[in-house]
Design a protein around this motif. Structure first.
Motif, short mmCIF file in Angstrom:
data_model
loop_
_atom_site.label_atom_id
_atom_site.label_comp_id
_atom_site.label_asym_id
_atom_site.label_seq_id
_atom_site.Cartn_x
_atom_site.Cartn_y
_atom_site.Cartn_z
N ALA A 1 0.96 -1.21 0.11
CA ALA A 1 0.05 0.07 0.02
C ALA A 1 0.82 1.30 -0.13
O ALA A 1 2.06 1.23 0.58
N VAL A 2 0.16 2.27 -0.28
CA VAL A 2 1.23 3.51 -0.43
C VAL A 2 1.58 3.85 0.90
O VAL A 2 0.79 4.13 2.01
N SER A 3 2.88 4.04 1.31
CA SER A 3 3.43 4.38 2.65
C SER A 3 3.37 5.80 2.82
O SER A 3 4.17 6.49 2.20
N THR A 4 2.68 6.23 3.84
CA THR A 4 2.93 7.64 4.21
C THR A 4 4.19 7.89 4.64
O THR A 4 4.77 9.22 4.37
N GLU A 5 4.64 7.07 5.57
CA GLU A 5 6.14 7.51 5.94
C GLU A 5 7.21 7.56 4.94
O GLU A 5 7.87 8.51 5.20
N ALA A 6 7.09 6.79 3.86
CA ALA A 6 7.95 6.70 2.87
C ALA A 6 7.89 7.96 1.78
O ALA A 6 8.86 8.81 1.54
N VAL A 7 6.69 8.42 1.84
CA VAL A 7 6.54 9.41 0.83
C VAL A 7 6.91 10.71 1.42
O VAL A 7 7.17 11.69 0.96
N THR A 8 6.30 10.85 2.83
CA THR A 8 6.62 12.09 3.75
C THR A 8 8.12 12.12 3.94
O THR A 8 8.66 13.18 3.76
N TRP A 9 8.92 11.31 3.88
CA TRP A 9 10.40 10.88 4.00
C TRP A 9 11.05 11.75 2.68
O TRP A 9 11.89 12.60 2.58
N ALA A 10 10.61 11.13 1.44
CA ALA A 10 11.02 11.70 0.18
C ALA A 10 10.76 12.99 0.01
O ALA A 10 11.64 13.73 -0.80
N MET A 11 9.74 13.41 0.29
CA MET A 11 9.20 14.89 0.09
C MET A 11 9.81 16.22 1.02
O MET A 11 10.14 16.98 0.45
N ASP A 12 9.79 15.59 2.29
CA ASP A 12 10.38 16.55 3.27
C ASP A 12 11.63 16.39 3.88
O ASP A 12 12.54 17.31 4.30
N ASP A 13 11.73 15.03 4.46
CA ASP A 13 12.91 14.60 5.23
C ASP A 13 14.16 14.25 4.62
O ASP A 13 15.32 14.20 5.28
N ALA A 14 14.06 13.76 3.40
CA ALA A 14 15.51 13.33 2.74
C ALA A 14 16.29 14.35 2.49
O ALA A 14 15.80 15.51 2.16
N PRO A 15 17.65 14.11 2.47
CA PRO A 15 18.59 15.29 2.20
C PRO A 15 18.47 15.55 0.89
O PRO A 15 18.11 14.83 -0.12
N MET A 16 18.62 16.85 0.66
CA MET A 16 18.48 17.65 -0.89
C MET A 16 19.83 17.50 -1.59
O MET A 16 20.91 17.92 -1.11
N LEU A 17 19.88 16.40 -2.55
CA LEU A 17 21.00 16.52 -3.31
C LEU A 17 21.25 17.77 -4.13
O LEU A 17 20.58 18.60 -4.63
N ARG A 18 22.47 18.11 -4.25
CA ARG A 18 22.88 19.27 -5.13
C ARG A 18 23.59 18.98 -6.19
O ARG A 18 24.10 17.84 -6.51
N THR A 19 23.56 19.64 -7.52
CA THR A 19 24.24 19.50 -8.68
C THR A 19 25.75 20.24 -8.39
O THR A 19 26.01 20.68 -7.42
N LYS A 20 26.22 20.05 -9.59
CA LYS A 20 27.76 20.56 -9.47
C LYS A 20 27.77 21.94 -9.22
O LYS A 20 28.90 22.54 -8.71
N SER A 21 26.99 22.78 -9.78
CA SER A 21 26.82 24.06 -9.73
C SER A 21 26.17 24.52 -8.39
O SER A 21 26.30 25.82 -8.00
N GLY A 22 25.81 23.68 -7.34
CA GLY A 22 25.28 24.14 -6.13
C GLY A 22 23.96 24.03 -6.01
O GLY A 22 23.44 24.49 -4.89
N LYS A 23 23.20 23.89 -7.05
CA LYS A 23 21.81 24.09 -6.91
C LYS A 23 21.03 22.72 -6.72
O LYS A 23 21.48 21.80 -6.84
N PRO A 24 19.53 22.83 -6.08
CA PRO A 24 19.18 21.53 -5.76
C PRO A 24 18.89 20.57 -6.94
O PRO A 24 18.51 21.29 -7.99
N ASP A 25 19.02 19.51 -6.76
CA ASP A 25 18.96 18.24 -7.86
C ASP A 25 17.45 18.02 -7.60
O ASP A 25 17.17 16.92 -7.40
N THR A 26 16.56 18.83 -8.50
CA THR A 26 15.40 18.60 -8.45
C THR A 26 14.99 17.27 -9.16
O THR A 26 13.85 16.45 -9.10
N THR A 27 15.75 16.76 -10.46
CA THR A 27 15.32 15.45 -11.04
C THR A 27 15.52 14.60 -10.05
O THR A 27 14.83 13.47 -10.09
N ALA A 28 16.59 14.13 -9.34
CA ALA A 28 16.78 13.28 -8.38
C ALA A 28 15.58 13.32 -7.57
O ALA A 28 15.32 12.21 -6.94
N ARG A 29 15.30 14.55 -6.95
CA ARG A 29 14.26 14.40 -5.84
C ARG A 29 13.02 14.05 -6.47
O ARG A 29 12.12 13.25 -5.72
N HIS A 30 12.60 13.96 -7.72
CA HIS A 30 11.30 13.65 -8.15
C HIS A 30 11.18 12.34 -8.25
O HIS A 30 10.33 11.52 -7.89
#
Length: 327
Positions: free
Chosen positions: A20-49
């Motif tokens: 079943a869709v896990s609220t815990e996993a989805v909440t972690w991926a959207m809010d709590d997981a560390p934000m990866l950065r690109t080489k230029s220092g900007k948020p890696d939105t592709t990996a986040r998605h």
């Protein structure tokens, strides 16, 4: 069991029955997981998605996530290679772990215990506050410039007597340069002229004057209106500016030239460091155009029916001037 219409006859359903869709996993991926950065220092939105799409297939412990690449492509809108590169970056960062295989798909485990630092939120709040302060400072600076514009009544006017210096063309000579000269017939012209002839002899270039900055502050732009549009600079033609223009160019319609000047710069939105100087240049240019129009009118008819024009007419006029009696 109904299959998703985009996955084909032999594809797996969207989620297995025991999952079943896990609220815990989805909440972690959207809010709590560390934000990866690109080489230029900007948020890696592709990996986040991609991580968020992956979390929708995990259980509450972050395990047993094994969507196909086609499923991730369909969910994110990325092409196959973009999804694969994003999964690799997430794996290198330790946010997902290869946990075996399910048929021909990789089973992933999400690292729910890894969370982003609280400073991420604080940095965003601080950046937003700095942006608000910078915007407020720009507004205050703009208002202070507008309030510092000197009122037209407080502008220092320069008396015309103080403006004209030695070597400056006298207004009378300017007037004579634009007037018609009457040349009397002379025998020295070899009887080429049989009657009183008229030739216009305007000056080749309107006389220049050291009037830079007349009006406004007497020299230079208005205070607080440096390099501003004509309306923001509160441009006004002062009495001293009008006296200078009428004295220097008596044959010129000053009011018409000024109206053309204001309309032109108001329509273009151009900026000038000194609007009085720009106005003075406009008046000189108008006077030069008027002088050029007078020049094209030099025509001297000859007894033979021919006519002298341009330079020939001016030379003929000069030769026809009576010479002084040396006695």
């Amino acid at each position: 069991m109904t299959l998703h219409p985009c996955l084909g006859r032999n594809a797996q359903p969207h989620l297995q029955k025991e999952d079943a869709v896990s609220t815990e996993a989805v909440t972690w991926a959207m809010d709590d997981a560390p934000m990866l950065r690109t080489k230029s220092g900007k948020p890696d939105t592709t990996a986040r998605h991609v991580l968020q799409a992956l979390a929708e297939h995990a259980n509450k412990n972050g395990r047993n996530a094994h969507p196909s690449l086609i499923r991730l492509q369909y969910r994110t809108g990325y092409d196959r290679r973009t999804v694969q590169r994003a999964l690799r970056r997430l794996q290198d960062a330790g946010l997902i772990v290869d946990d075996g295989r399910v048929q021909d798909r990789t089973r992933w485990k999400l690292a729910l215990h890894v969370t982003r630092p609280a400073s991420d939120w604080e940095d965003l709040e601080r950046a937003e506050e700095e942006d608000r302060e910078a915007t407020a400072a720009r507004v205050r600076k703009h208002r202070s410039k507008k309030s510092a514009v000197t009122d037209a009544e407080a502008v220092t006017e320069t008396d015309a007597d103080d403006v004209t210096e030695a070597g400056v063309t006298d207004s009378a000579s300017v007037r004579n340069a634009l007037e018609v000269r009457y040349v009397t017939h002379s025998a020295s012209v070899c009887n080429a002229l049989s009657a009183a002839l008229t030739t216009n002899q305007p000056s080749e270039e309107p006389p220049a004057t050291p009037m830079a900055g007349v009006g406004a502050q007497g020299a230079g732009p208005l205070p607080g209106a440096y390099n501003a549009p004509i309306d923001d600079a509160a441009f006004t033609v002062t009495d001293s500016m009008r006296r200078w223009a009428h004295a220097t160019y008596p044959g010129l319609d000053i009011e018409h030239s000024t109206a053309q000047f204001v309309s032109h710069y108001r329509s273009t939105g151009a900026r000038r460091h000194s609007w009085p100087d720009a106005w003075q240049k406009w008046i000189r240019d108008d006077a030069r155009r008027v002088a050029q129009r007078h020049t094209t009118g030099n025509v001297i008819p000859l007894p033979t029916g021919q006519a002298l024009t341009g330079t020939d007419a001016r030379v003929a006029g000069w030769l026809a001037l009576p010479t002084e009696d040396p006695s």
